[in-house]
Design a protein around this motif. Structure first.
Motif, PDB file in Angstrom:
ATOM      1  N   GLY A 131      14.573   3.152  20.014  1.00 19.40           N
ATOM      2  CA  GLY A 131      13.747   3.653  18.927  1.00 19.40           C
ATOM      3  C   GLY A 131      14.281   3.372  17.541  1.00 19.40           C
ATOM      4  O   GLY A 131      13.856   4.013  16.575  1.00 19.40           O
ATOM      5  N   ARG A 132      15.158   2.385  17.412  1.00 19.90           N
ATOM      6  CA  ARG A 132      15.732   2.066  16.093  1.00 19.90           C
ATOM      7  C   ARG A 132      14.634   1.740  15.094  1.00 19.90           C
ATOM      8  O   ARG A 132      14.582   2.326  13.989  1.00 19.90           O
ATOM      9  CB  ARG A 132      16.685   0.870  16.233  1.00 19.90           C
ATOM     10  N   GLY A 183      12.622  -4.460   6.267  1.00 22.31           N
ATOM     11  CA  GLY A 183      12.273  -3.480   5.248  1.00 22.31           C
ATOM     12  C   GLY A 183      11.476  -4.093   4.114  1.00 22.31           C
ATOM     13  O   GLY A 183      10.499  -3.502   3.632  1.00 22.31           O
ATOM     14  N   GLU A 184      11.861  -5.282   3.672  1.00 21.29           N
ATOM     15  CA  GLU A 184      11.115  -5.962   2.609  1.00 21.29           C
ATOM     16  C   GLU A 184       9.686  -6.249   3.036  1.00 21.29           C
ATOM     17  O   GLU A 184       8.741  -6.082   2.257  1.00 21.29           O
ATOM     18  CB  GLU A 184      11.809  -7.273   2.244  1.00 21.29           C
ATOM     19  N   ILE A 185       9.521  -6.699   4.263  1.00 19.85           N
ATOM     20  CA  ILE A 185       8.170  -6.999   4.751  1.00 19.85           C
ATOM     21  C   ILE A 185       7.345  -5.718   4.844  1.00 19.85           C
ATOM     22  O   ILE A 185       6.186  -5.662   4.415  1.00 19.85           O
ATOM     23  CB  ILE A 185       8.246  -7.713   6.117  1.00 19.85           C
ATOM     24  N   LEU A 186       7.941  -4.657   5.383  1.00 18.49           N
ATOM     25  CA  LEU A 186       7.214  -3.404   5.542  1.00 18.49           C
ATOM     26  C   LEU A 186       6.839  -2.799   4.195  1.00 18.49           C
ATOM     27  O   LEU A 186       5.826  -2.085   4.093  1.00 18.49           O
ATOM     28  CB  LEU A 186       8.049  -2.410   6.355  1.00 18.49           C
ATOM     29  N   LEU A 234       9.698   2.996  11.205  1.00 21.09           N
ATOM     30  CA  LEU A 234       8.247   3.004  11.032  1.00 21.09           C
ATOM     31  C   LEU A 234       7.729   4.424  10.821  1.00 21.09           C
ATOM     32  O   LEU A 234       6.870   4.673   9.958  1.00 21.09           O
ATOM     33  CB  LEU A 234       7.579   2.368  12.251  1.00 21.09           C
ATOM     34  N   SER A 235       8.244   5.362  11.605  1.00 23.95           N
ATOM     35  CA  SER A 235       7.820   6.748  11.467  1.00 23.95           C
ATOM     36  C   SER A 235       8.162   7.292  10.083  1.00 23.95           C
ATOM     37  O   SER A 235       7.345   7.985   9.448  1.00 23.95           O
ATOM     38  CB  SER A 235       8.476   7.599  12.555  1.00 23.95           C
ATOM     39  N   GLN A 236       9.352   6.978   9.589  1.00 23.08           N
ATOM     40  CA  GLN A 236       9.762   7.443   8.264  1.00 23.08           C
ATOM     41  C   GLN A 236       8.879   6.875   7.169  1.00 23.08           C
ATOM     42  O   GLN A 236       8.746   7.464   6.096  1.00 23.08           O
ATOM     43  CB  GLN A 236      11.221   7.058   8.027  1.00 23.08           C
ATOM     44  N   ARG A 237       8.261   5.728   7.426  1.00 25.62           N
ATOM     45  CA  ARG A 237       7.377   5.106   6.439  1.00 25.62           C
ATOM     46  C   ARG A 237       5.932   5.553   6.584  1.00 25.62           C
ATOM     47  O   ARG A 237       5.044   5.014   5.924  1.00 25.62           O
ATOM     48  CB  ARG A 237       7.478   3.579   6.552  1.00 25.62           C
ATOM     49  N   GLY A 238       5.683   6.508   7.447  1.00 22.14           N
ATOM     50  CA  GLY A 238       4.349   7.078   7.563  1.00 22.14           C
ATOM     51  C   GLY A 238       3.462   6.455   8.607  1.00 22.14           C
ATOM     52  O   GLY A 238       2.273   6.799   8.698  1.00 22.14           O
ATOM     53  N   PRO A 240       0.676  -1.182   4.151  1.00 23.63           N
ATOM     54  CA  PRO A 240       0.342   0.248   4.118  1.00 23.63           C
ATOM     55  C   PRO A 240       0.612   0.905   5.465  1.00 23.63           C
ATOM     56  O   PRO A 240       0.616   0.231   6.505  1.00 23.63           O
ATOM     57  CB  PRO A 240      -1.156   0.238   3.795  1.00 23.63           C
ATOM     58  N   PRO A 241       0.813   2.223   5.479  1.00 17.91           N
ATOM     59  CA  PRO A 241       0.984   2.913   6.766  1.00 17.91           C
ATOM     60  C   PRO A 241      -0.259   2.776   7.636  1.00 17.91           C
ATOM     61  O   PRO A 241      -1.387   2.701   7.127  1.00 17.91           O
ATOM     62  CB  PRO A 241       1.210   4.374   6.350  1.00 17.91           C
ATOM     63  N   GLY A 242      -0.048   2.728   8.928  1.00 17.08           N
ATOM     64  CA  GLY A 242      -1.150   2.636   9.875  1.00 17.08           C
ATOM     65  C   GLY A 242      -0.629   2.955  11.260  1.00 17.08           C
ATOM     66  O   GLY A 242       0.344   3.705  11.414  1.00 17.08           O
ATOM     67  N   THR A 243      -1.261   2.379  12.271  1.00 18.11           N
ATOM     68  CA  THR A 243      -0.764   2.515  13.639  1.00 18.11           C
ATOM     69  C   THR A 243       0.126   1.320  13.935  1.00 18.11           C
ATOM     70  O   THR A 243      -0.311   0.172  13.809  1.00 18.11           O
ATOM     71  CB  THR A 243      -1.923   2.573  14.642  1.00 18.11           C
TER      72      THR A 243
END
Length: 298
Positions: A104-105, A85-88, A110-114, A92-95
């Motif tokens: 899918g944990r 989470g700290e790294i993410l 990742l999806s929640q972060r855009g 920025p959001p991307g692919t």
């Protein structure tokens, strides 16, 4: 087949504890106690009689079984998610590719972060669960060593608790570098090699009742670097989180077990047979290793 003998395991813990005593971490009383305990263990025939023959199980077959309970309590999740989470937070959001996505944990995070999420896994059963968990994700059947993803298609690759099942990191790291855009990021978490060496390998009970462990390999920190650096992946961060019981200042007064416990909870229940030795052997040994790499060429 793997021959798992409880006596061999607890004697190994005693040996690790004694090695640490030899370098001055413990006093003579501790050493005398370990030697006395070893003598008692050697006289306990019930431990040797509890030995189990265990099959090596490939990931496809193993995760077919484990998929039903994989999302149950898992202490590994609590260790890697805060660091990931700290790294993410800094990206920025991307692919994003969730490589070895399992149920899918991380894809959900990742999806929640855009991020636009692509997930790849070799287990159809795990992918079915991931599709339910992240309905807007693009989940594909495939191997880490031959990702079904186009060159330079993603901004971020995350691979969690999967690389210990890979015998050679080099082709997998090459795949990660291939699918990343220049300047893209790679985040990896896995069981620490010292924990793998101590038997922290997932157990599965096969449909016919056979005890099995997922094929697992011990990769040193150098193995990751030797695989990553030649393909242009540069280290941005490395963390080695501890579980509460192996913190360098962790408690040593663990409860003592009276028997080896069911095979499914080996080797943790075996360590409880010799709690003082286990605490000494494990103190300061990380539970996971977490890497953040970035592909050169931004």
């Amino acid at each position: 087949m793997i021959y798992e003998n409880p006596l061999a395991y607890v004697l190994g813990l005693e040996g690790l504890a004694l090695l640490r005593s030899f370098t001055g971490e413990h006093d003579r009383a501790f050493v005398d106690a370990r030697v006395a305990e070893i003598r008692a263990l050697l006289d306990d025939e019930s431990l040797a009689d509890a030995a189990v023959e265990v099959a090596r199980v490939g990931t496809v077959d193993g995760y077919r079984v484990w998929s039903r309970t994989y999302d149950g309590p898992n202490s590994a999740f609590a260790l890697d998610e805060p660091v990931i989470g700290e790294i993410l937070n800094g990206l920025p959001p991307g692919t994003a590719l969730d490589a070895g996505c399992g149920t899918g944990r991380i894809a959900a995070v990742l999806s929640q972060r855009g991020h636009q999420v692509v997930g790849v896994d070799s287990s159809p059963e795990m992918l079915d669960l991931a599709r339910v968990r992240v309905p807007d994700g693009d989940f594909r059947l495939g191997e880490l060593s031959e990702l079904p993803v186009a060159d330079g298609a993603v901004d971020l690759v995350v691979c969690c608790l999967a690389l210990t099942h890979v015998p050679d990191l080099r082709p997998v790291m090459a795949q990660f570098a291939r699918v990343l855009r220049p300047g893209g990021h790679l985040v990896i978490s896995d069981v620490h090699p010292e924990r793998v060496a101590r038997g922290s390998i997932p157990p599965v009970r096969l449909p016919d009742g056979t005890a099995g462990r997922l094929e697992s390999y011990r990769h040193s920190a150098g193995d990751y670097l030797r695989a990553a650096l030649p393909v242009g992946l540069q280290v941005r961060r490395c963390e080695e989180p501890f579980s509460p019981c192996t913190e360098p200042s962790g408690a040593t007064d663990r409860p003592r077990a009276t028997g080896p416990g069911p095979w499914e909870v080996w080797p943790w229940s075996l360590a409880a047979l010799v709690p003082e030795a286990a605490a000494a052997a494990d103190r300061g040994v990380p539970a996971e290793i977490i890497w953040h790499f970035q592909l050169t060429g931004a």
